[in-house]
Write an enzyme that holds these catalytic residues in place. Structure first.
Site, PDB file in Angstrom:
ATOM      1  N   ARG A  19      21.047  -7.526  13.746  1.00 35.84           N
ATOM      2  CA  ARG A  19      20.597  -6.900  14.990  1.00 35.84           C
ATOM      3  C   ARG A  19      21.798  -6.563  15.875  1.00 35.84           C
ATOM      4  O   ARG A  19      22.755  -7.321  15.952  1.00 35.84           O
ATOM      5  CB  ARG A  19      19.635  -7.820  15.737  1.00 35.84           C
ATOM      6  CG  ARG A  19      18.301  -7.998  15.048  1.00 35.84           C
ATOM      7  CD  ARG A  19      17.428  -9.000  15.776  1.00 35.84           C
ATOM      8  NE  ARG A  19      17.074 -10.097  14.901  1.00 35.84           N
ATOM      9  CZ  ARG A  19      16.482 -11.212  15.312  1.00 35.84           C
ATOM     10  NH1 ARG A  19      16.192 -11.388  16.595  1.00 35.84           N
ATOM     11  NH2 ARG A  19      16.184 -12.176  14.471  1.00 35.84           N
ATOM     12  N   ARG A  37       3.687 -22.815  15.981  1.00 35.83           N
ATOM     13  CA  ARG A  37       4.734 -22.087  16.701  1.00 35.83           C
ATOM     14  C   ARG A  37       4.299 -20.640  16.865  1.00 35.83           C
ATOM     15  O   ARG A  37       3.942 -19.973  15.896  1.00 35.83           O
ATOM     16  CB  ARG A  37       6.049 -22.138  15.933  1.00 35.83           C
ATOM     17  CG  ARG A  37       7.157 -21.332  16.609  1.00 35.83           C
ATOM     18  CD  ARG A  37       8.201 -20.896  15.626  1.00 35.83           C
ATOM     19  NE  ARG A  37       9.200 -20.050  16.253  1.00 35.83           N
ATOM     20  CZ  ARG A  37       9.876 -19.095  15.625  1.00 35.83           C
ATOM     21  NH1 ARG A  37       9.656 -18.857  14.353  1.00 35.83           N
ATOM     22  NH2 ARG A  37      10.774 -18.366  16.265  1.00 35.83           N
ATOM     23  N   ASN A  90       4.585 -23.080  11.046  1.00 33.75           N
ATOM     24  CA  ASN A  90       5.324 -21.912  11.526  1.00 33.75           C
ATOM     25  C   ASN A  90       5.003 -20.768  10.570  1.00 33.75           C
ATOM     26  O   ASN A  90       5.554 -20.693   9.473  1.00 33.75           O
ATOM     27  CB  ASN A  90       6.821 -22.226  11.549  1.00 33.75           C
ATOM     28  CG  ASN A  90       7.653 -21.056  12.072  1.00 33.75           C
ATOM     29  OD1 ASN A  90       7.146 -19.972  12.323  1.00 33.75           O
ATOM     30  ND2 ASN A  90       8.945 -21.290  12.229  1.00 33.75           N
ATOM     31  N   GLU A 114      13.071 -27.696  16.654  1.00 31.58           N
ATOM     32  CA  GLU A 114      11.914 -27.027  17.239  1.00 31.58           C
ATOM     33  C   GLU A 114      10.605 -27.655  16.783  1.00 31.58           C
ATOM     34  O   GLU A 114       9.639 -27.740  17.553  1.00 31.58           O
ATOM     35  CB  GLU A 114      11.951 -25.547  16.872  1.00 31.58           C
ATOM     36  CG  GLU A 114      13.133 -24.810  17.491  1.00 31.58           C
ATOM     37  CD  GLU A 114      13.412 -23.463  16.847  1.00 31.58           C
ATOM     38  OE1 GLU A 114      13.120 -22.442  17.490  1.00 31.58           O
ATOM     39  OE2 GLU A 114      13.922 -23.445  15.713  1.00 31.58           O
ATOM     40  N   HIS A 155      13.400 -18.217  21.231  1.00 27.99           N
ATOM     41  CA  HIS A 155      13.988 -19.522  20.856  1.00 27.99           C
ATOM     42  C   HIS A 155      13.783 -20.575  21.950  1.00 27.99           C
ATOM     43  O   HIS A 155      14.562 -21.520  22.061  1.00 27.99           O
ATOM     44  CB  HIS A 155      15.503 -19.391  20.589  1.00 27.99           C
ATOM     45  CG  HIS A 155      15.855 -18.441  19.489  1.00 27.99           C
ATOM     46  ND1 HIS A 155      16.910 -17.560  19.597  1.00 27.99           N
ATOM     47  CD2 HIS A 155      15.307 -18.220  18.268  1.00 27.99           C
ATOM     48  CE1 HIS A 155      17.004 -16.836  18.488  1.00 27.99           C
ATOM     49  NE2 HIS A 155      16.034 -17.225  17.663  1.00 27.99           N
TER      50      HIS A 155
END
Length: 392
Positions: A238, A91, A8, A380, A180
């Site tokens: 955010r 990823r 990743n 993941e 995601h």
């Protein structure tokens, strides 16, 4: 036993896990990261099995040096030789409309991922660096890219189109992509096993970044993140969904540039903007201490999540199960409790003892609850390893 390496790549970091694969069994042999790539005080780490983590301080001017150092650590106990690797899975955050499923790495695929960097400027360029570095170091090992956006490609036009002039989609590819996806895929599959059917499932991936998805019969029908990961629920830094005119208003009335507004929305808003803390652990501590801004920020956070859960129940025409995952979803009993109490009208009864657990797969609704509620730690990396294994 076959061995699969999962990578990743971030702009200044590289996380990795090495899996041993025996039939349907996937075991994490080693994991770690290379951090502060291209920055002073860089280092690499590794943890093999139950052994203590090892940290090595070393200069990492680029991703290629970072990967070399990672391999040096892996070859000192986790791998006997590079030939043991059956494949490498990467990823990738943004696959656009091009990639609807995982695929092998080729020069053309790398170029396409690079072209999509405008849609994920913080993530795709870093992934491209990692892909090129791996391809140069181990050109004979099969490599696979797995996309965060792929799971959401099952959405219909009514879910992914924005009500803008149509050429904004047809010419400029402005649409809802979500994020995601590997997490939403994994968690929805795990919940389906727990309830004995695929059914109607709402997955709440809530961490510093957060997204919610509506999944019906194993397919994503809607998701909260949009053209970028800025959309949806309020997050650590955010803003999530706001009136789209607000950025223009700020630019006109406060004289801020595009870059300044982008930073405000992505780095200075959310929990941080409302109460001064971006980490939910700090926010909860402040709440318990009676910090009014933290209490208000938490209530705003809960409210935005409820908005999406409620709208997705309408989209799905009901719901069989709700799942919480990611850093906050897996570990914050307070957030789960506040949400479940406000969803009691669905026939949810919270099991307080089960809800007090952290980071484990567990049902937190009482037996007999009309809608069942679960905590499912996401994985993941496992999804990426499984997709890589399936393709090779």
């Amino acid at each position: 036993m076959k061995k699969i390496l999962v990578l990743n790549s971030g702009s200044s970091s590289l996380k990795y896990q090495l899996f041993g694969v025996d039939g349907d069994k996937y075991e994490v042999i080693a994991k770690g990261l290379a951090d502060r790539i291209g920055i002073d005080n860089s280092f690499v780490t590794i943890k093999i099995g139950d052994n203590d983590k090892i940290t090595k301080n070393v200069d990492l001017p680029s991703h290629q040096e970072a990967i070399r150092e990672v391999f040096a650590l892996l070859l000192n106990g986790a791998l006997n030789s590079m030939s043991e690797l059956a494949g490498v899975g990467h990823r990738i955050v943004q696959g656009g409309s091009i990639f609807k499923e995982s695929t092998f790495v080729t020069d053309k695929v790398i170029d396409q991922i690079d072209e999509l960097s405008a849609l994920a400027p913080l993530h795709n360029p870093a992934a491209v660096l990692g892909l090129k570095a791996m391809k140069a170091l181990i050109p004979d090992v099969k490599q696979v890219v797995v996309f965060d956006t792929a799971f959401h490609q099952s959405m219909k036009p009514e879910a992914y189109l924005y009500p803008l002039p149509l050429e904004q989609y047809t010419k400029y590819q402005i649409r809802r992509y979500g994020a995601h996806g590997t997490s939403h895929y994994y968690v929805s599959k795990e919940v389906a096993k727990l309830i004995g059917k695929e059914g109607k499932i709402i997955v709440c991936h809530i961490g510093n970044g957060a997204s919610i998805s509506a999944v019906e019969n194993g397919k994503c029908v809607d998701t909260s993140m949009g053209f970028t990961p800025l959309a949806g629920v309020m997050m650590g830094t955010r803003c999530g969904d706001i009136d789209p005119y607000i950025p223009l208003h700020i630019m006109k009335t406060q004289g801020k540039s595009v870059e300044e507004v982008n930073r405000l929305l992505n780095k200075e808003s959310g929990m941080l903007g409302l109460c001064g803390y971006s980490d939910n652990r700090d926010v909860e501590a402040a709440c318990l201490a009676g910090h009014e801004d933290a209490i208000t920020a938490t209530n705003v956070y809960i409210h935005t999540i409820l908005r999406f859960i409620g709208s997705y129940i309408a989209v799905l025409g009901g719901v069989d199960a709700i799942a919480f995952t990611a850093g906050i979803g897996e570990n914050s009993s307070l957030v789960r409790k506040m949400l479940c109490e406000r969803l009691a009208y669905l026939g949810i009864e919270l099991d307080e003892e089960a809800n007090s657990k952290r980071g484990e797969k567990i049902e937190i609704s009482k037996k007999g609850s009309k809608v069942r509620v679960f905590v499912v730690p996401t994985n993941e990396e496992l999804v990426i390893a499984q997709d890589t294994m399936r393709l090779i």
